[in-house]
Design a protein around this motif. Structure first.
Motif, mmCIF file in Angstrom:
data_model
loop_
_atom_site.group_PDB
_atom_site.id
_atom_site.type_symbol
_atom_site.label_atom_id
_atom_site.label_comp_id
_atom_site.label_asym_id
_atom_site.label_seq_id
_atom_site.Cartn_x
_atom_site.Cartn_y
_atom_site.Cartn_z
ATOM 1 N N PHE A 197 0.821 -1.205 0.000
ATOM 2 C CA PHE A 197 0.000 0.000 0.000
ATOM 3 C C PHE A 197 0.858 1.259 0.000
ATOM 4 C CE2 PHE A 197 -2.671 3.272 1.665
ATOM 5 C CZ PHE A 197 -3.982 2.941 1.332
ATOM 6 N N ARG A 231 1.669 4.333 -2.806
ATOM 7 C CA ARG A 231 1.369 5.725 -2.450
ATOM 8 C C ARG A 231 2.589 6.621 -2.628
ATOM 9 N NH1 ARG A 231 -3.453 6.917 0.716
ATOM 10 N NH2 ARG A 231 -5.010 5.556 -0.233
ATOM 11 N N SER A 282 -4.326 0.617 -2.619
ATOM 12 C CA SER A 282 -3.607 1.833 -2.287
ATOM 13 C C SER A 282 -4.195 3.098 -2.885
ATOM 14 C CB SER A 282 -2.144 1.699 -2.732
ATOM 15 O OG SER A 282 -1.405 2.847 -2.370
#
Length: 396
Positions: free
Chosen positions: A260, A264, A315
């Motif tokens: 995740f 990002r 994400s």
């Protein structure tokens, strides 16, 4: 990268706010793998009870999103964050009491639920407040990046908090774990004091919350279907591994959070560059494959790979769809819209725990992740339809 090193004071302020959010959110993250173990192993209750113990916090968040959004719009994001962090502290301390010898597992569980409800209320205010505050700092043109950075802080905390929570549980028991988690939001309250608040928009006519939701619900539904995969990992990955007698039970959230946060950090700019719906279509497909891997895994390595892929897929969905929502409403309604939008994700988190617990009792833990894959596939279809409708509108 989503944010490069910069001397821009606004960007530095936003990065500091995200760092504070990371530390504070460990209060929530530490409890996620600990609560199911406490409910099943210590209190001797079933998986349905364990799922409810996790999910009730998210149900409380759903019910308070409208209030949190209105508070952020009217009094500013900083005020909302301060109140939310205070509720984190109180909720952790109330949860702590569940680990004391209260004479009855049902009574202990009721006390735990009360603490989880307070944490859920706090989460509503902290999440909406930080997003509203962050957009106020850097402007709505960077809303996708703000949402990406905020999510990186939250899920980075989840990646760290999972194994830390189980380690604290083994060393200090449930009460010691909850005591440690109460300290973290206290540090956050102290750290945000010097960060200046952002002026709120002038008061204007405010339509009812349901009117705002009427404009954004398709985007919220995609986020809701996305959230089921994460909720399944948060509630039952540890119990799934223990049932299979596999090692590394505490690394499910770590694998998820690593994927995740990686996306990002490296690709947080994509929604602002290519549009939220394009990013969401790809992301939902990746999540569906990740959940399918966990369901079909014959070894812990494959299951952890599935959790990692689920993190990769999950994400960017919230910031991608959130960017679309921010541009659908007037500035003085952003907090309200984001509050209603976030409630769809909370709905997934709140309902998945108890419903998946009942499913696990009847069909086994692996069935929970098959369900997560099917719901992600449904989200993929809706995102494709929304993107097609957006393209048709732009062409007309």
């Amino acid at each position: 990268m989503a944010f490069r090193m910069t001397r821009d004071p606004e960007q530095r302020r936003l990065l500091l706010l995200a760092a504070i959010l990371f530390i504070s959110y460990l209060c929530v993250a530490v409890a996620l793998p600990v609560v199911p173990v406490h409910v099943t192993a210590t209190l001797g209750l079933g998986n349905g009870w364990a799922g409810f113990g996790v999910g009730v916090a998210f149900l409380a968040t759903i019910l308070s999103r409208g209030y949190a959004g209105a508070l952020a719009d009217k009094e500013g994001g900083k005020r909302a964050v301060q109140r939310g962090l205070g509720l984190y502290v109180i909720g952790a301390l109330v949860s702590l009491a569940s680990g004391l010898a209260l004479g009855s597992p049902v009574l202990s569980f009721a006390v735990l639920v009360a603490g989880r409800l307070l944490i859920g209320l706090g989460e509503s205010m902290v999440a909406v407040g930080v997003i509203s505050w962050g957009i106020g700092i850097v402007g709505p043109q960077n809303s996708g990046r703000v949402l990406a950075l905020v999510g990186a802080a939250i899920y980075g905390a989840l990646a760290v908090g999972g194994p830390v929570g189980l380690l604290l549980l083994d060393r200090f028991g449930f009460t010691g774990t909850m005591a440690a988690s109460a300290i973290l939001p206290l540090l956050g309250l102290l750290a945000i004091r010097p960060i200046p608040a952002v002026a709120v928009h002038a008061t204007a006519a405010r339509p009812p919350l349901w009117s705002v939701i009427g404009r954004i619900w398709p985007h919220g539904l995609v986020v809701c279907l996305q959230g089921i995969g994460f909720a399944a990992i948060g509630s039952f990955f540890t119990l799934y591994f223990r049932d299979q007698h596999w090692a590394y039970a505490g690394l499910g959230l770590t694998a998820f959070g690593t994927g995740f946060v990686l996306v990002r950090i490296l690709f947080g700019h994509l929604p602002d560059r290519f549009g939220g719906l394009t990013v969401a279509v790809v992301s939902m497909a990746v999540e569906a494959v990740g959940q399918m891997l966990i369901w079909s895994a014959g070894s812990p390595d494959l299951a952890l790979l599935g959790a990692f892929m689920t993190g990769l897929g999950c994400s960017m969905i919230f910031p991608a769809m959130g960017r679309e929502v921010v541009h659908l409403v007037a500035p003085h309604l952003r907090g309200t819209a984001l509050g209603g939008f976030s409630a769809f994700q909370d709905l997934a988190y709140g309902l998945t725990g108890p419903l998946a617990g009942l499913l696990a009792d009847r069909a086994g833990y692996s069935a929970v992740f098959l369900t997560g894959s099917l719901t992600a596939a449904c989200g993929f279809i809706i995102a494709v339809l929304l993107r097609s409708r957006q393209a048709a509108t732009a062409a007309s």
